[in-house]
Design a protein around this motif. Structure first.
Motif, PDB file in Angstrom:
ATOM      1  N   ALA A   1       0.869  -1.182   0.000  1.00 50.52           N
ATOM      2  CA  ALA A   1       0.000   0.000   0.000  1.00 50.52           C
ATOM      3  C   ALA A   1       0.900   1.224   0.000  1.00 50.52           C
ATOM      4  O   ALA A   1       1.990   1.200   0.583  1.00 50.52           O
ATOM      5  CB  ALA A   1      -0.926   0.015   1.209  1.00 50.52           C
ATOM      6  N   THR A   2       0.467   2.274  -0.673  1.00 55.40           N
ATOM      7  CA  THR A   2       1.189   3.544  -0.659  1.00 55.40           C
ATOM      8  C   THR A   2       0.188   4.668  -0.420  1.00 55.40           C
ATOM      9  O   THR A   2      -1.010   4.530  -0.690  1.00 55.40           O
ATOM     10  CB  THR A   2       1.931   3.819  -1.988  1.00 55.40           C
ATOM     11  OG1 THR A   2       0.971   3.998  -3.050  1.00 55.40           O
ATOM     12  CG2 THR A   2       2.869   2.684  -2.340  1.00 55.40           C
TER      13      THR A   2
ATOM     14  N   ARG B   1      -0.921  11.594  -7.851  1.00 55.92           N
ATOM     15  CA  ARG B   1       0.258  11.238  -8.656  1.00 55.92           C
ATOM     16  C   ARG B   1       1.422  10.806  -7.764  1.00 55.92           C
ATOM     17  O   ARG B   1       2.201   9.911  -8.131  1.00 55.92           O
ATOM     18  CB  ARG B   1       0.676  12.429  -9.528  1.00 55.92           C
ATOM     19  CG  ARG B   1      -0.267  12.785 -10.654  1.00 55.92           C
ATOM     20  CD  ARG B   1      -0.466  11.639 -11.638  1.00 55.92           C
ATOM     21  NE  ARG B   1      -1.651  10.856 -11.357  1.00 55.92           N
ATOM     22  CZ  ARG B   1      -1.743   9.537 -11.511  1.00 55.92           C
ATOM     23  NH1 ARG B   1      -0.695   8.851 -11.921  1.00 55.92           N
ATOM     24  NH2 ARG B   1      -2.849   8.905 -11.243  1.00 55.92           N
ATOM     25  N   LEU B   2       1.567  11.419  -6.600  1.00 59.09           N
ATOM     26  CA  LEU B   2       2.659  11.048  -5.698  1.00 59.09           C
ATOM     27  C   LEU B   2       2.435   9.657  -5.115  1.00 59.09           C
ATOM     28  O   LEU B   2       3.388   8.883  -4.950  1.00 59.09           O
ATOM     29  CB  LEU B   2       2.793  12.082  -4.578  1.00 59.09           C
ATOM     30  CG  LEU B   2       3.351  13.444  -4.997  1.00 59.09           C
ATOM     31  CD1 LEU B   2       3.234  14.445  -3.846  1.00 59.09           C
ATOM     32  CD2 LEU B   2       4.813  13.331  -5.455  1.00 59.09           C
ATOM     33  N   ALA B   3       1.175   9.319  -4.795  1.00 63.86           N
ATOM     34  CA  ALA B   3       0.893   7.971  -4.294  1.00 63.86           C
ATOM     35  C   ALA B   3       1.192   6.931  -5.361  1.00 63.86           C
ATOM     36  O   ALA B   3       1.765   5.866  -5.068  1.00 63.86           O
ATOM     37  CB  ALA B   3      -0.564   7.872  -3.846  1.00 63.86           C
ATOM     38  N   GLU B   4       0.831   7.217  -6.611  1.00 64.00           N
ATOM     39  CA  GLU B   4       1.149   6.301  -7.708  1.00 64.00           C
ATOM     40  C   GLU B   4       2.657   6.240  -7.953  1.00 64.00           C
ATOM     41  O   GLU B   4       3.208   5.166  -8.223  1.00 64.00           O
ATOM     42  CB  GLU B   4       0.421   6.735  -8.984  1.00 64.00           C
ATOM     43  CG  GLU B   4      -1.093   6.630  -8.928  1.00 64.00           C
ATOM     44  CD  GLU B   4      -1.608   5.202  -9.113  1.00 64.00           C
ATOM     45  OE1 GLU B   4      -0.775   4.279  -9.293  1.00 64.00           O
ATOM     46  OE2 GLU B   4      -2.833   5.020  -9.067  1.00 64.00           O
ATOM     47  N   ALA B   5       3.326   7.393  -7.874  1.00 64.23           N
ATOM     48  CA  ALA B   5       4.776   7.421  -8.057  1.00 64.23           C
ATOM     49  C   ALA B   5       5.472   6.638  -6.952  1.00 64.23           C
ATOM     50  O   ALA B   5       6.488   5.959  -7.189  1.00 64.23           O
ATOM     51  CB  ALA B   5       5.273   8.864  -8.090  1.00 64.23           C
TER      52      ALA B   5
ATOM     53  N   GLY C   1       6.932  -9.027 -14.152  1.00 64.71           N
ATOM     54  CA  GLY C   1       5.943  -9.067 -13.081  1.00 64.71           C
ATOM     55  C   GLY C   1       4.908  -7.960 -13.219  1.00 64.71           C
ATOM     56  O   GLY C   1       5.004  -7.088 -14.086  1.00 64.71           O
ATOM     57  N   ILE C   2       3.911  -8.008 -12.348  1.00 65.67           N
ATOM     58  CA  ILE C   2       2.835  -7.017 -12.347  1.00 65.67           C
ATOM     59  C   ILE C   2       2.500  -6.636 -10.906  1.00 65.67           C
ATOM     60  O   ILE C   2       2.853  -7.352  -9.963  1.00 65.67           O
ATOM     61  CB  ILE C   2       1.561  -7.534 -13.047  1.00 65.67           C
ATOM     62  CG1 ILE C   2       1.068  -8.833 -12.385  1.00 65.67           C
ATOM     63  CG2 ILE C   2       1.805  -7.743 -14.537  1.00 65.67           C
ATOM     64  CD1 ILE C   2      -0.269  -9.339 -12.920  1.00 65.67           C
ATOM     65  N   ARG C   3       1.819  -5.498 -10.735  1.00 66.16           N
ATOM     66  CA  ARG C   3       1.326  -5.100  -9.410  1.00 66.16           C
ATOM     67  C   ARG C   3      -0.127  -4.618  -9.535  1.00 66.16           C
ATOM     68  O   ARG C   3      -0.416  -3.418  -9.438  1.00 66.16           O
ATOM     69  CB  ARG C   3       2.226  -4.032  -8.758  1.00 66.16           C
ATOM     70  CG  ARG C   3       2.340  -2.732  -9.495  1.00 66.16           C
ATOM     71  CD  ARG C   3       2.971  -1.640  -8.610  1.00 66.16           C
ATOM     72  NE  ARG C   3       2.803  -0.348  -9.193  1.00 66.16           N
ATOM     73  CZ  ARG C   3       3.547   0.170 -10.166  1.00 66.16           C
ATOM     74  NH1 ARG C   3       4.555  -0.514 -10.665  1.00 66.16           N
ATOM     75  NH2 ARG C   3       3.288   1.388 -10.629  1.00 66.16           N
ATOM     76  N   PRO C   4      -1.067  -5.519  -9.756  1.00 70.40           N
ATOM     77  CA  PRO C   4      -2.469  -5.112  -9.885  1.00 70.40           C
ATOM     78  C   PRO C   4      -2.976  -4.465  -8.607  1.00 70.40           C
ATOM     79  O   PRO C   4      -2.734  -4.949  -7.503  1.00 70.40           O
ATOM     80  CB  PRO C   4      -3.195  -6.434 -10.181  1.00 70.40           C
ATOM     81  CG  PRO C   4      -2.279  -7.488  -9.628  1.00 70.40           C
ATOM     82  CD  PRO C   4      -0.897  -6.972  -9.841  1.00 70.40           C
ATOM     83  N   ALA C   5      -3.667  -3.367  -8.758  1.00 66.34           N
ATOM     84  CA  ALA C   5      -4.173  -2.608  -7.617  1.00 66.34           C
ATOM     85  C   ALA C   5      -5.601  -3.037  -7.289  1.00 66.34           C
ATOM     86  O   ALA C   5      -6.396  -3.365  -8.179  1.00 66.34           O
ATOM     87  CB  ALA C   5      -4.130  -1.114  -7.911  1.00 66.34           C
TER      88      ALA C   5
ATOM     89  N   ALA D   1      -5.684   9.680  -1.899  1.00 57.47           N
ATOM     90  CA  ALA D   1      -4.422   9.477  -2.618  1.00 57.47           C
ATOM     91  C   ALA D   1      -3.687   8.289  -2.012  1.00 57.47           C
ATOM     92  O   ALA D   1      -2.674   8.431  -1.315  1.00 57.47           O
ATOM     93  CB  ALA D   1      -3.575  10.737  -2.552  1.00 57.47           C
ATOM     94  N   SER D   2      -4.214   7.101  -2.245  1.00 54.57           N
ATOM     95  CA  SER D   2      -3.637   5.863  -1.733  1.00 54.57           C
ATOM     96  C   SER D   2      -3.804   4.780  -2.782  1.00 54.57           C
ATOM     97  O   SER D   2      -4.751   4.801  -3.577  1.00 54.57           O
ATOM     98  CB  SER D   2      -4.328   5.423  -0.439  1.00 54.57           C
ATOM     99  OG  SER D   2      -4.220   6.402   0.578  1.00 54.57           O
ATOM    100  N   VAL D   3      -2.899   3.827  -2.773  1.00 56.39           N
ATOM    101  CA  VAL D   3      -2.931   2.696  -3.700  1.00 56.39           C
ATOM    102  C   VAL D   3      -2.615   1.442  -2.900  1.00 56.39           C
ATOM    103  O   VAL D   3      -1.753   1.465  -2.022  1.00 56.39           O
ATOM    104  CB  VAL D   3      -1.884   2.849  -4.831  1.00 56.39           C
ATOM    105  CG1 VAL D   3      -2.018   1.712  -5.852  1.00 56.39           C
ATOM    106  CG2 VAL D   3      -1.997   4.201  -5.511  1.00 56.39           C
TER     107      VAL D   3
END
Length: 275
Positions: free
Chosen positions: A121-122, A148-152, A186-190, A228-230
């Motif tokens: 999580a970010t 954008r910062l959470a995704e970055a 690899g992948i990181r599905p959200a 703003a979280s992933v």
């Protein structure tokens, strides 16, 4: 593992096309002006706000369309039920396909097929969403930059995981533009995205990661605050790829509710867009 990022470290990882899309800006000159304004704003925010990541790597096996993850030497695994495509052309993919199936004759920690799965999580500081209420334009600017910062942060964290913490791609030499178009292994599905649409899975991730360590709390539906979280899963399988689950039938809904251990009508609410 908890990580804290200063804004300058993340700026190179910002995927600007999504920022422009949020503003509904298409003109190239306007994009350039807007990006300069955004970068000036990020400079003003530097040192006052940060982004954060939390992740953990687990031993894992697939059991049908479930992913079973193990912590330490416990054989009592936590299950992450996944959904399988039912429409379109084969192969009909499920995220559990990218994890080695459990051996029928061996326990997980003695199985040569046991692999690993990452959970993450970010988030960005909540102040980026709450500290600018007096200026509607600045509020919108900082909220979109927080997204954008959470995704970055997810992009930067995933790079560190691949090359250092998990280390399955130690020799990776990708430019950031190549990372942003997902040329890595690899992948990181959200959670909440096309292959993992059930936001209530955040409750499962939270049990394992304790998201409040980086300031994330969950609503009754599993949505994250700050906005703003992933959150999501990380797979290392070289053939893992993203896919859109699409529509599912009543039969899979019933099976999924059984595997989630939830009433069918609760799962129907969480999966409404896919029914």
């Amino acid at each position: 593992m908890n990580l804290t990022y200063d804004i300058p470290e993340l700026v190179p990882y910002i995927n600007w096309p999504y920022f422009f899309y949020a503003w509904q800006v298409k003109d190239e000159a306007e994009k350039a002006r807007l990006r300069q304004e955004a970068e000036d704003t990020l400079g003003q925010l530097e040192g006052k706000y940060h982004a954060y990541a939390i992740f953990e790597l687990f031993d894992a096996n697939a059991d049908g369309d479930d992913i079973i993850i193990y912590r330490g030497k416990s054989l009592e695994g936590k299950r992450i039920p996944c959904l399988r495509q039912q429409q379109g052309n084969p192969p009909y993919l499920c995220l559990a396909d990218f994890i080695s199936p459990m051996s029928k004759s061996l326990t997980p920690h003695h199985s040569p097929l046991t692999t690993q799965l990452g959970l993450f999580a970010t988030s960005a500081d909540i102040g980026l969403e709450t500290d600018f209420d007096s200026d509607p334009y600045q509020k919108m600017m900082t909220q979109l930059l927080a997204d954008r910062l959470a995704e970055a942060a997810a992009e930067r964290m995933h790079e560190q995981v691949r090359k250092e913490y998990w280390g399955y791609a130690k020799d990776e030499r990708l430019s950031i533009p190549d990372m942003l178009i997902e040329k890595f292994q690899g992948i990181r599905p959200a959670v909440g995205y096309p292959s993992l649409p059930d936001t209530s899975l955040n409750f499962v991730l939270d049990q394992l990661l304790d998201m409040k360590q980086i300031g994330i709390r969950l609503t009754e539906s599993g949505a994250m605050k700050p906005h703003a979280s992933v959150s999501g899963l990380m797979f290392s399988h070289p053939k893992a790829r993203y896919f859109n689950l699409g529509k599912i039938g009543e039969d899979q809904l019933l099976d999924y509710a059984r595997r989630r251990g939830l009433p069918v009508e609760v799962c129907r609410k969480f999966l409404a867009a896919n029914l």
